[in-house]
Design a protein around this motif. Structure first.
Motif: not given
Length: 244
Positions: A114-119
């Motif tokens: 999960v990469n929340l910064d990159a969405g």
């Protein structure tokens, strides 16, 4: 002799009597007929009988059950109810309804993917119970592995889940199991698939929406995504997507 072979290898006499004495669905009839045919084939191999009479039996194939997934409004009602109740599985429900995740993919999801910064989110692992063991393994096919963009509601739900998980870890201290799973029990252990189904059914009842199979919620995905991205859609925004 024939009955003894069947019951000894597959069912007790009482179980066979119960199945034959009451109405069976076509699917169960197909399964039962197949197992009887297999039992008699083994009996022929062992020279206990001379003919497999079950091979002469024809059972019409069962019709596929027509799916009735939730409408966009029902999905919205379910998610808003889960959000308002601070359900720790809220983000899991969002991923299933918005992105069409399977149960195993949701339960096998780790923060590493999960990469929340990159969405972005990568579907790579799944969690299943196989032979009485919970198995965390790669998805079945390469086609099942994919990196997907995260809509705003998914990012907000996962951010909320991470905060809840961090608080839970701090409160439990050393008593909590440590792993990288996004969705766990209150003790930090992997979530049992059957328990996830039970939680989904319970949340559906509390939300006041129609009772449907968890698997069928995936068929709401396309309509819900369209509603989220269509300005003229009658489906109003989800509360938690705005609150994060």
């Amino acid at each position: 002799m024939t009955t003894a072979v069947i019951t000894r290898k597959w069912y007790t006499t009482a179980e066979v009597a119960e199945m034959l004495g009451f109405g069976l669905s076509k699917t169960k009839m197909l399964v039962l007929t197949g197992e009887i045919r297999s039992a008699l084939t083994n009996a022929m191999t062992e020279e206990l009988i001379s003919k497999n009479v079950a091979a002469l039996v024809k059972v019409r194939s069962a019709r596929r059950t027509k799916r009735h997934p939730w409408s966009v409004e029902e999905a919205r009602q379910f998610l808003e109810a889960a959000s308002a109740a601070h359900d720790p599985l809220y983000a899991a429900y969002v991923l299933i309804l918005v992105l069409g995740f399977r149960r195993g993919e949701v339960l096998g999801l780790t923060w590493e993917n999960v990469n929340l910064d990159a969405g972005e989110i990568t579907v790579q692992m799944q969690l299943q119970r196989i032979n009485r063991r919970l198995v965390h393994d790669e998805t079945k096919t390469e086609a099942s592995t994919a990196t997907l963009p995260l809509p705003e509601i998914c990012v907000a739900a996962l951010q909320r889940r991470r905060k809840e998980q961090d608080l839970s870890r701090q409160a439990a201290g050393e008593l909590r199991s440590t792993n990288d799973f996004v969705f766990t029990t209150r003790y930090g252990t992997p979530f049992e698939p059957r328990n996830f189904n039970r939680r989904f059914m319970d949340r559906s009842a509390r939300a006041g929406v129609r009772r449907i199979r968890l698997h069928d919620t995936r068929h709401t995905c396309g309509s819900l995504l369209a509603a989220l991205y269509t300005p003229a859609s009658p489906c109003r925004p989800f509360g938690t997507a705005r609150s994060q």
